[in-house]
Design a protein around this motif. Structure first.
Motif, PDB file in Angstrom:
ATOM      1  N   ARG A  22       0.924  -1.218  -0.145  1.00 34.89           N
ATOM      2  CA  ARG A  22      -0.049  -0.165   0.024  1.00 34.89           C
ATOM      3  C   ARG A  22       0.909   1.275  -0.037  1.00 34.89           C
ATOM      4  NH1 ARG A  22      -3.078   2.497   5.228  1.00 34.89           N
ATOM      5  NH2 ARG A  22      -4.057   4.229   4.101  1.00 34.89           N
ATOM      6  N   LEU A  23       0.810   2.019  -0.973  1.00 34.54           N
ATOM      7  CA  LEU A  23       1.460   3.359  -0.958  1.00 34.54           C
ATOM      8  C   LEU A  23       0.717   4.450  -0.554  1.00 34.54           C
ATOM      9  CD1 LEU A  23       3.965   4.944  -1.845  1.00 34.54           C
ATOM     10  CD2 LEU A  23       2.647   5.249  -4.228  1.00 34.54           C
ATOM     11  N   TYR A  24       0.797   5.004   0.756  1.00 34.41           N
ATOM     12  CA  TYR A  24      -0.166   6.136   0.890  1.00 34.41           C
ATOM     13  C   TYR A  24       0.874   7.282   1.438  1.00 34.41           C
ATOM     14  CZ  TYR A  24       1.170   4.567   5.694  1.00 34.41           C
ATOM     15  OH  TYR A  24       1.798   4.053   6.999  1.00 34.41           O
ATOM     16  N   ASP A  28      -0.128  16.084   7.357  1.00 37.08           N
ATOM     17  CA  ASP A  28       0.348  16.713   8.753  1.00 37.08           C
ATOM     18  C   ASP A  28      -0.760  16.669   9.585  1.00 37.08           C
ATOM     19  OD1 ASP A  28       2.796  17.615   7.495  1.00 37.08           O
ATOM     20  OD2 ASP A  28       1.980  19.641   6.998  1.00 37.08           O
ATOM     21  N   ASP A  29      -2.072  16.547   9.409  1.00 37.17           N
ATOM     22  CA  ASP A  29      -3.164  16.317  10.284  1.00 37.17           C
ATOM     23  C   ASP A  29      -3.356  14.813  10.735  1.00 37.17           C
ATOM     24  OD1 ASP A  29      -4.155  15.022   7.911  1.00 37.17           O
ATOM     25  OD2 ASP A  29      -6.055  16.079   8.024  1.00 37.17           O
ATOM     26  N   GLY A  30      -2.427  13.895  10.342  1.00 39.85           N
ATOM     27  CA  GLY A  30      -2.404  12.606  10.697  1.00 39.85           C
ATOM     28  C   GLY A  30      -3.189  11.552   9.777  1.00 39.85           C
ATOM     29  N   GLY A  31      -3.963  12.350   8.851  1.00 42.06           N
ATOM     30  CA  GLY A  31      -5.007  11.355   8.064  1.00 42.06           C
ATOM     31  C   GLY A  31      -4.145  10.672   6.759  1.00 42.06           C
ATOM     32  N   ALA A  32      -4.301   9.677   6.477  1.00 39.18           N
ATOM     33  CA  ALA A  32      -3.491   8.777   5.579  1.00 39.18           C
ATOM     34  C   ALA A  32      -4.534   8.547   4.219  1.00 39.18           C
ATOM     35  CB  ALA A  32      -3.305   7.505   5.953  1.00 39.18           C
ATOM     36  N   THR A  33      -3.867   8.852   3.106  1.00 41.91           N
ATOM     37  CA  THR A  33      -4.461   8.917   1.836  1.00 41.91           C
ATOM     38  C   THR A  33      -3.933   8.058   0.926  1.00 41.91           C
ATOM     39  OG1 THR A  33      -5.254  11.330   1.848  1.00 41.91           O
ATOM     40  CG2 THR A  33      -5.145  10.259  -0.365  1.00 41.91           C
ATOM     41  N   THR A  34      -4.425   6.966   0.664  1.00 45.41           N
ATOM     42  CA  THR A  34      -3.956   5.731  -0.108  1.00 45.41           C
ATOM     43  C   THR A  34      -3.961   6.271  -1.555  1.00 45.41           C
ATOM     44  OG1 THR A  34      -4.965   4.066   1.213  1.00 45.41           O
ATOM     45  CG2 THR A  34      -4.186   3.306  -0.855  1.00 45.41           C
ATOM     46  N   LEU A  35      -2.388   6.074  -2.288  1.00 45.31           N
ATOM     47  CA  LEU A  35      -2.396   6.378  -3.605  1.00 45.31           C
ATOM     48  C   LEU A  35      -2.341   5.203  -4.464  1.00 45.31           C
ATOM     49  CD1 LEU A  35      -0.564   8.545  -2.048  1.00 45.31           C
ATOM     50  CD2 LEU A  35       0.553   8.991  -4.056  1.00 45.31           C
ATOM     51  N   MET A  36      -2.199   3.864  -3.987  1.00 52.55           N
ATOM     52  CA  MET A  36      -2.394   2.615  -4.543  1.00 52.55           C
ATOM     53  C   MET A  36      -2.191   1.725  -3.847  1.00 52.55           C
ATOM     54  SD  MET A  36       1.022   2.215  -6.880  1.00 52.55           S
ATOM     55  CE  MET A  36       0.521   0.444  -6.940  1.00 52.55           C
ATOM     56  N   TYR A  37      -2.686   0.547  -4.317  1.00 50.46           N
ATOM     57  CA  TYR A  37      -2.461  -0.883  -3.839  1.00 50.46           C
ATOM     58  C   TYR A  37      -1.740  -1.773  -5.098  1.00 50.46           C
ATOM     59  CZ  TYR A  37      -4.931  -0.438   0.427  1.00 50.46           C
ATOM     60  OH  TYR A  37      -5.703  -0.219   1.801  1.00 50.46           O
ATOM     61  N   GLY A  38      -0.649  -2.296  -4.842  1.00 50.68           N
ATOM     62  CA  GLY A  38      -0.170  -3.142  -5.798  1.00 50.68           C
ATOM     63  C   GLY A  38       1.413  -3.468  -5.578  1.00 50.68           C
ATOM     64  N   PRO A  39       1.691  -3.888  -6.705  1.00 47.56           N
ATOM     65  CA  PRO A  39       3.232  -4.616  -6.449  1.00 47.56           C
ATOM     66  C   PRO A  39       4.145  -3.505  -6.153  1.00 47.56           C
ATOM     67  CG  PRO A  39       2.565  -4.766  -8.898  1.00 47.56           C
ATOM     68  CD  PRO A  39       1.349  -4.059  -8.037  1.00 47.56           C
ATOM     69  N   LEU A  40       5.291  -3.711  -5.400  1.00 53.13           N
ATOM     70  CA  LEU A  40       6.131  -2.635  -4.784  1.00 53.13           C
ATOM     71  C   LEU A  40       6.896  -2.011  -6.209  1.00 53.13           C
ATOM     72  CD1 LEU A  40       7.995  -1.567  -2.815  1.00 53.13           C
ATOM     73  CD2 LEU A  40       9.437  -3.636  -2.948  1.00 53.13           C
ATOM     74  N   TYR A  59       4.569   6.567   2.433  1.00 54.82           N
ATOM     75  CA  TYR A  59       5.006   5.269   3.162  1.00 54.82           C
ATOM     76  C   TYR A  59       4.601   4.058   2.465  1.00 54.82           C
ATOM     77  CZ  TYR A  59       6.066   8.275   7.280  1.00 54.82           C
ATOM     78  OH  TYR A  59       6.415   8.888   7.980  1.00 54.82           O
ATOM     79  N   LEU A  60       5.440   3.148   2.520  1.00 52.89           N
ATOM     80  CA  LEU A  60       4.990   1.808   1.851  1.00 52.89           C
ATOM     81  C   LEU A  60       4.702   0.933   2.805  1.00 52.89           C
ATOM     82  CD1 LEU A  60       7.900   2.331  -0.500  1.00 52.89           C
ATOM     83  CD2 LEU A  60       5.625   1.846  -1.349  1.00 52.89           C
ATOM     84  N   ALA A  61       3.563   0.185   2.788  1.00 52.62           N
ATOM     85  CA  ALA A  61       3.055  -0.970   3.880  1.00 52.62           C
ATOM     86  C   ALA A  61       2.850  -2.353   3.222  1.00 52.62           C
ATOM     87  CB  ALA A  61       1.885  -0.258   4.610  1.00 52.62           C
ATOM     88  N   THR A  62       3.543  -3.169   3.792  1.00 51.39           N
ATOM     89  CA  THR A  62       3.346  -4.687   3.207  1.00 51.39           C
ATOM     90  C   THR A  62       2.458  -5.196   4.527  1.00 51.39           C
ATOM     91  OG1 THR A  62       4.979  -5.679   4.525  1.00 51.39           O
ATOM     92  CG2 THR A  62       5.486  -4.464   2.153  1.00 51.39           C
ATOM     93  N   ASP A  63       2.068  -6.527   4.464  1.00 51.42           N
ATOM     94  CA  ASP A  63       1.225  -7.060   5.500  1.00 51.42           C
ATOM     95  C   ASP A  63       2.227  -7.230   6.649  1.00 51.42           C
ATOM     96  OD1 ASP A  63       3.117  -9.069   4.473  1.00 51.42           O
ATOM     97  OD2 ASP A  63       1.750 -10.638   4.526  1.00 51.42           O
TER      98      ASP A  63
END
Length: 75
Positions: A22-24, A28-40, A59-63
């Motif tokens: 997950r690329l998100y 500054d307000d602590g809110g996360a906006t996902t840009l995409m889910y997919g391959p690294l 940030y990049l998040a894996t499981d």
């Protein structure tokens, strides 16, 4: 190192190109906006196309891990 939030290290436990991430953007307000889910590999391409200001909060998040985009590419 804490496992409760973004890591302060650039090493991800899951690093192969086809790992699903997950690329998100963390605002500054602590809110996360996902840009995409997919391959690294695709997430890295999307991230590098963002403005420097946006990259600062990416940030990049894996499981099983989270790493700041800029920390990851600095290695």
């Amino acid at each position: 190192m804490s496992n409760n939030g973004p890591s302060d290290t650039a090493i991800m436990r899951t690093t192969y190109d086809s790992a699903t991430v997950r690329l998100y953007h963390l605002g500054d307000d602590g809110g996360a906006t996902t840009l995409m889910y997919g391959p690294l590999s695709e997430a890295l391409r999307v991230a590098e196309q963002q403005t420097q200001e946006t990259q600062d909060g990416l940030y990049l998040a894996t499981d099983n891990d989270v790493v700041a985009y800029l920390d990851l590419i600095e290695t």
